[in-house]
Design a protein around this motif. Structure first.
Motif, PDB file in Angstrom:
ATOM      1  N   ARG A 106       0.941  -1.124   0.008  1.00 36.68           N
ATOM      2  CA  ARG A 106       0.107  -0.048  -0.258  1.00 36.68           C
ATOM      3  C   ARG A 106       0.614   1.267   0.047  1.00 36.68           C
ATOM      4  O   ARG A 106       0.583   2.183  -0.766  1.00 36.68           O
ATOM      5  N   GLU A 107       2.036   1.234   0.697  1.00 34.44           N
ATOM      6  CA  GLU A 107       2.956   2.382   0.722  1.00 34.44           C
ATOM      7  C   GLU A 107       3.389   2.510  -0.562  1.00 34.44           C
ATOM      8  O   GLU A 107       3.525   3.587  -1.346  1.00 34.44           O
ATOM      9  N   LEU A 108       3.903   1.519  -1.199  1.00 33.03           N
ATOM     10  CA  LEU A 108       4.387   1.366  -2.594  1.00 33.03           C
ATOM     11  C   LEU A 108       3.586   2.113  -3.596  1.00 33.03           C
ATOM     12  O   LEU A 108       3.955   2.943  -4.291  1.00 33.03           O
ATOM     13  N   SER A 109       2.458   1.624  -3.475  1.00 35.85           N
ATOM     14  CA  SER A 109       1.196   2.121  -4.450  1.00 35.85           C
ATOM     15  C   SER A 109       1.439   3.535  -4.283  1.00 35.85           C
ATOM     16  O   SER A 109       1.099   4.414  -5.188  1.00 35.85           O
ATOM     17  N   ALA A 110       1.098   4.067  -2.912  1.00 36.82           N
ATOM     18  CA  ALA A 110       1.005   5.343  -2.731  1.00 36.82           C
ATOM     19  C   ALA A 110       2.017   6.312  -3.131  1.00 36.82           C
ATOM     20  O   ALA A 110       1.822   7.457  -3.739  1.00 36.82           O
ATOM     21  N   ARG A 111       3.315   5.881  -3.018  1.00 38.13           N
ATOM     22  CA  ARG A 111       4.552   6.600  -3.623  1.00 38.13           C
ATOM     23  C   ARG A 111       4.359   6.667  -5.044  1.00 38.13           C
ATOM     24  O   ARG A 111       4.853   7.762  -5.425  1.00 38.13           O
ATOM     25  N   LEU A 112       4.024   5.694  -5.496  1.00 38.24           N
ATOM     26  CA  LEU A 112       4.137   5.694  -7.054  1.00 38.24           C
ATOM     27  C   LEU A 112       3.139   6.521  -7.631  1.00 38.24           C
ATOM     28  O   LEU A 112       3.533   7.450  -8.441  1.00 38.24           O
ATOM     29  N   HIS A 113       1.975   6.714  -6.800  1.00 41.35           N
ATOM     30  CA  HIS A 113       0.852   7.665  -7.474  1.00 41.35           C
ATOM     31  C   HIS A 113       1.362   9.002  -6.999  1.00 41.35           C
ATOM     32  O   HIS A 113       1.185   9.970  -8.081  1.00 41.35           O
ATOM     33  N   ALA A 114       2.050   9.277  -5.958  1.00 41.94           N
ATOM     34  CA  ALA A 114       2.552  10.628  -5.506  1.00 41.94           C
ATOM     35  C   ALA A 114       3.813  10.952  -6.493  1.00 41.94           C
ATOM     36  O   ALA A 114       3.738  12.119  -6.998  1.00 41.94           O
ATOM     37  N   MET A 115       4.538  10.171  -7.076  1.00 39.60           N
ATOM     38  CA  MET A 115       5.504  10.612  -8.212  1.00 39.60           C
ATOM     39  C   MET A 115       4.925  10.851  -9.481  1.00 39.60           C
ATOM     40  O   MET A 115       5.467  11.949  -9.839  1.00 39.60           O
ATOM     41  N   VAL A 116       3.964  10.212  -9.950  1.00 38.67           N
ATOM     42  CA  VAL A 116       3.420  10.545 -11.233  1.00 38.67           C
ATOM     43  C   VAL A 116       2.721  11.917 -11.116  1.00 38.67           C
ATOM     44  O   VAL A 116       2.536  12.706 -11.843  1.00 38.67           O
ATOM     45  N   ARG A 117       2.087  11.760  -9.655  1.00 38.72           N
ATOM     46  CA  ARG A 117       1.404  13.509  -9.406  1.00 38.72           C
ATOM     47  C   ARG A 117       2.429  14.262  -9.705  1.00 38.72           C
ATOM     48  O   ARG A 117       1.981  15.354 -10.257  1.00 38.72           O
ATOM     49  N   ARG A 118       3.610  14.189  -8.999  1.00 34.82           N
ATOM     50  CA  ARG A 118       4.317  15.416  -8.992  1.00 34.82           C
ATOM     51  C   ARG A 118       5.021  15.674 -10.358  1.00 34.82           C
ATOM     52  O   ARG A 118       5.141  16.874 -10.861  1.00 34.82           O
ATOM     53  N   SER A 119       5.259  14.258 -11.148  1.00 29.48           N
ATOM     54  CA  SER A 119       5.886  14.535 -12.662  1.00 29.48           C
ATOM     55  C   SER A 119       4.792  15.287 -13.643  1.00 29.48           C
ATOM     56  O   SER A 119       5.291  15.921 -14.617  1.00 29.48           O
ATOM     57  N   SER A 120       3.620  15.290 -13.305  1.00 33.36           N
ATOM     58  CA  SER A 120       2.410  15.891 -14.064  1.00 33.36           C
ATOM     59  C   SER A 120       2.177  17.191 -13.537  1.00 33.36           C
ATOM     60  O   SER A 120       1.353  17.980 -14.024  1.00 33.36           O
ATOM     61  N   GLY A 121       2.822  17.739 -12.500  1.00 33.43           N
ATOM     62  CA  GLY A 121       2.449  19.162 -12.145  1.00 33.43           C
ATOM     63  C   GLY A 121       1.075  19.250 -11.303  1.00 33.43           C
ATOM     64  O   GLY A 121       0.670  20.523 -10.953  1.00 33.43           O
TER      65      GLY A 121
END
Length: 231
Positions: A106-121
């Motif tokens: 669950r933490e891995l998934s949340a971190r992946l979503h956060a990374m994509v969110r940041r990369s898309s601004g």
């Protein structure tokens, strides 16, 4: 979300792939730095999960090489190396995040979503397009404040179009975003998913650019019809 997983332990790799796939993500797994580099040269991924203890070279060398070539893919280092110096080295080499084994999916998934969110601004996890709202973390979609039931492939297609708003994407790029290398793919599969997306979210949601591919259509207003009649 299409993920490149670089992990040489088959048991760990299969567990991660199965866990993330259950959350609606598409995962391609490789076990060497060379194979990872080859995959990055042929397929567009949203994020990479990188183990450091690879059999052909240290994962940090691969990461530094990618950053030297200005490959922009977000990278999460997933490793058993837990010393502060290792974390600092990973981040300084170009990693966007660093997670130590063992970990919670669950933490891995949340971190992946956060990374994509940041990369898309984006500052929040919600992606809005007119009256359409998509929460990629919770895998939920609303149109005109009403929930819409989409399949995993349909959500992956919608996610790709939303993340590349304004860009024309080829059929190959869209297929890469929703199917892994090991998935069996029928010739009309993409057209079927586009048809279903248009039926559920309105014909405007996917715009065909003849001879080039597809792009996200114009945002619907509250008065726009919620359902299209098909392609």
């Amino acid at each position: 979300m299409h993920i490149l997983l670089v992990e040489d332990d088959p048991l760990i790799a299969s567990g991660i792939a199965a866990g993330l796939a259950a959350q609606g993500m598409t995962v391609d797994s490789v076990g060497t730095a060379a194979h990872a580099e080859a995959m990055l040269g042929t397929i567009t991924f949203d994020v990479m999960i990188l183990d450091l203890g690879l059999p052909d070279e240290d994962g940090l060398l691969l990461l530094r090489r990618l950053r030297a070539r200005e490959v922009p893919i977000p990278v999460l280092v997933l490793t058993a190396r837990d010393a502060i110096s290792d974390r600092v080295a990973g981040l300084q080499s170009g990693a966007d995040d660093y997670l130590v084994k063992p970990f919670d999916l669950r933490e891995l998934s949340a971190r992946l979503h956060a990374m994509v969110r940041r990369s898309s601004g984006r500052s929040t996890n919600l992606i809005k397009h007119g009256t359409l709202v998509y929460d990629p973390d919770a895998a939920l979609v609303w149109l005109n404040d009403a929930p819409v039931d989409l399949s995993r492939r349909e959500r992956a297609l919608l996610n790709t179009l939303l993340l590349h708003k304004g860009r024309v994407l080829s059929a190959g790029q869209l297929k890469d975003s929703i199917y892994g290398m090991s998935d069996e793919l029928e010739s009309n599969a993409l057209n079927v998913h586009i048809h279903h997306l248009r039926r559920k979210l309105g014909n405007h949601i996917v715009e065909t650019v003849r001879g080039s591919g597809y792009r996200l259509g114009p945002a619907a207003s509250a008065t726009s019809p919620a359902r299209g009649s098909g392609e």
